[in-house]
Design an enzyme around this catalytic site. Structure first.
Site, PDB file in Angstrom:
ATOM      1  N   ARG A  46       0.837  -1.195   0.000  1.00 51.64           N
ATOM      2  CA  ARG A  46       0.000   0.000   0.000  1.00 51.64           C
ATOM      3  C   ARG A  46       0.877   1.252   0.000  1.00 51.64           C
ATOM      4  O   ARG A  46       0.549   2.270  -0.597  1.00 51.64           O
ATOM      5  CB  ARG A  46      -0.929   0.020   1.225  1.00 51.64           C
ATOM      6  CG  ARG A  46      -1.935   1.196   1.215  1.00 51.64           C
ATOM      7  CD  ARG A  46      -2.669   1.353   2.527  1.00 51.64           C
ATOM      8  NE  ARG A  46      -1.778   1.784   3.603  1.00 51.64           N
ATOM      9  CZ  ARG A  46      -1.491   1.074   4.678  1.00 51.64           C
ATOM     10  NH1 ARG A  46      -2.027  -0.129   4.853  1.00 51.64           N
ATOM     11  NH2 ARG A  46      -0.659   1.536   5.600  1.00 51.64           N
ATOM     12  N   ASP A 170      -7.118  19.345 -14.088  1.00 52.32           N
ATOM     13  CA  ASP A 170      -7.444  18.020 -14.617  1.00 52.32           C
ATOM     14  C   ASP A 170      -7.068  18.026 -16.090  1.00 52.32           C
ATOM     15  O   ASP A 170      -7.710  18.686 -16.913  1.00 52.32           O
ATOM     16  CB  ASP A 170      -8.941  17.746 -14.421  1.00 52.32           C
ATOM     17  CG  ASP A 170      -9.368  16.365 -14.911  1.00 52.32           C
ATOM     18  OD1 ASP A 170      -8.655  15.768 -15.745  1.00 52.32           O
ATOM     19  OD2 ASP A 170     -10.437  15.893 -14.480  1.00 52.32           O
TER      20      ASP A 170
END
Length: 379
Positions: A46, A170
């Site tokens: 992780r 974005d």
């Protein structure tokens, strides 16, 4: 290093143990330690994984950035950015943005005391009147989804820096091949890697790129602590996809231009939204900040009939009716009932997102076949 070379080589080294030219899939959850704390940088997947590390370096290089971080989806990447904020902070965002982003802002984070202002950002001056002592972040897309509006990144960056605000862009529609927001002053560049970077409709992933070391550390802390990380198999697939990004994008742009020109002259079509058309608002800004204009096109029908839009979308042979975009295959989408259904109709209509608006993701098939498909569906 030129972009095509970076796409193939940046962030990627032969496997030190075997010489494998492709980054191996390190399909492991944990790593053996010689003694407590002696983990050579890897302790749990992780936190870090060699396959993901290679991909993060590759994406950072493509965006001319210092640090990349990958997440389990584009929305997970956006989620990490908003988690940098605190209750009472305010965000200025474009009023024409992906429906999932709008839903997250208004339905998830607003109830934790973060305030969002949705405004047209096509004229950067409109931002200043909303800035106050609580404003911390400007969030924008360009081109926007689905209206294909163009926002002047450099102009917005100038305002953000004047007021000590973070600017996040974005860059999913343009990709780093067509546009590099960091070169124009953005602090954070976000990608839905699911789309063009992966390119083959077989991965769900998101990414952030930053230059600032502290910002990277803060986002990496959120990435690890909240756990929205991608698996090594998905990272491998994106590393493979990136190697052909420049070639695919050239074809997406070439086909996009041909499709846009066809639609512009069709008697049933009211408006075509593609930044490469000279009639497109802020076309000159697009020419300044983009290498080319991409394969995303939206258009509306004369009469604005939702039923007719549905009939057309159900009639295609090569344009697949589906969520998502940016794959090698062409797709068609009805934003009002699909990707942007979470935005109230009255808000959609304010920005021109009509019931007949159809969004195309133009793939890399032969353009003549795509235009024949459109011609038959519109007949």
């Amino acid at each position: 290093m030129k972009f095509g070379t970076k796409a193939i080589h940046a962030g990627v080294e032969p496997d030190p143990s075997t010489g494998a030219i492709m980054t191996p899939i390190y399909q492991t959850s944990t790593y053996v330690q010689a003694s407590p704390g002696d983990h050579k940088g890897y302790e749990y997947s992780r936190t870090h994984n060699p396959t993901r590390d290679a991909l993060q370096k590759s994406i950072a290089a493509l965006e001319n950035g210092n640090h990349g971080l990958c997440f389990s989806s584009g929305l997970a990447a956006i989620d990490a950015v908003i988690k940098l904020l605190s209750p009472g902070d305010e965000v200025i965002a474009a009023n024409d943005l992906y429906g999932g982003t709008y839903r997250m802002f208004t339905k998830v984070f607003a109830k934790y005391g973060i305030k969002f202002h949705f405004v047209s950002l096509e004229k950067a001056d409109s931002i200043s009147e909303l800035i106050n002592k609580n404003t911390k972040l400007i969030w924008l897309e360009t081109p926007t989804n689905p209206m294909m509006n163009i926002i002047d990144i450099a102009a917005v960056s100038e305002i953000a820096k004047k007021h000590n605000l973070l600017l996040a862009v974005d860059n999913t529609f343009a990709t780093p091949y067509l546009q590099n927001p960091m070169d124009m002053g953005a602090d954070i560049v976000m990608h839905s890697v699911t789309k063009y970077l992966g390119g083959h409709s077989d991965v769900v992933m998101g990414a952030l790129v930053v230059n600032d070391e502290k910002l990277k550390d803060d986002l990496a802390f959120i990435q690890n602590s909240c756990g929205a990380t991608p698996g090594p198999q998905d990272c491998f697939l994106v590393l493979r996809g990136i190697k052909t990004l420049h070639i695919r994008m050239d074809r997406h742009c070439e086909n996009g231009r041909k499709v846009a020109e066809f639609l512009k002259d069709h008697p049933k079509v009211e408006n075509v939204y593609w930044p490469g058309l000279e009639s497109h608002p802020n076309h000159e800004v697009a020419k300044k900040q983009m290498k080319d204009f991409g394969g995303m096109i939206s258009f509306t029908l004369k009469g604005d009939s939702k039923a007719e839009a549905f009939r057309i979308m159900e009639s295609f042979r090569f344009f697949s009716l589906a969520e998502s975009l940016g794959g090698i295959e062409s797709m068609v989408n009805h934003p009002a009932t699909m990707t942007h259904a979470s935005i109230p109709r009255e808000e959609r209509l304010k920005i021109g997102l009509l019931d007949s608006l159809i969004r195309l993701s133009v793939g890399i098939e032969d353009a003549d076949d795509l235009i024949a498909d459109l011609k038959a569906a519109l007949a």
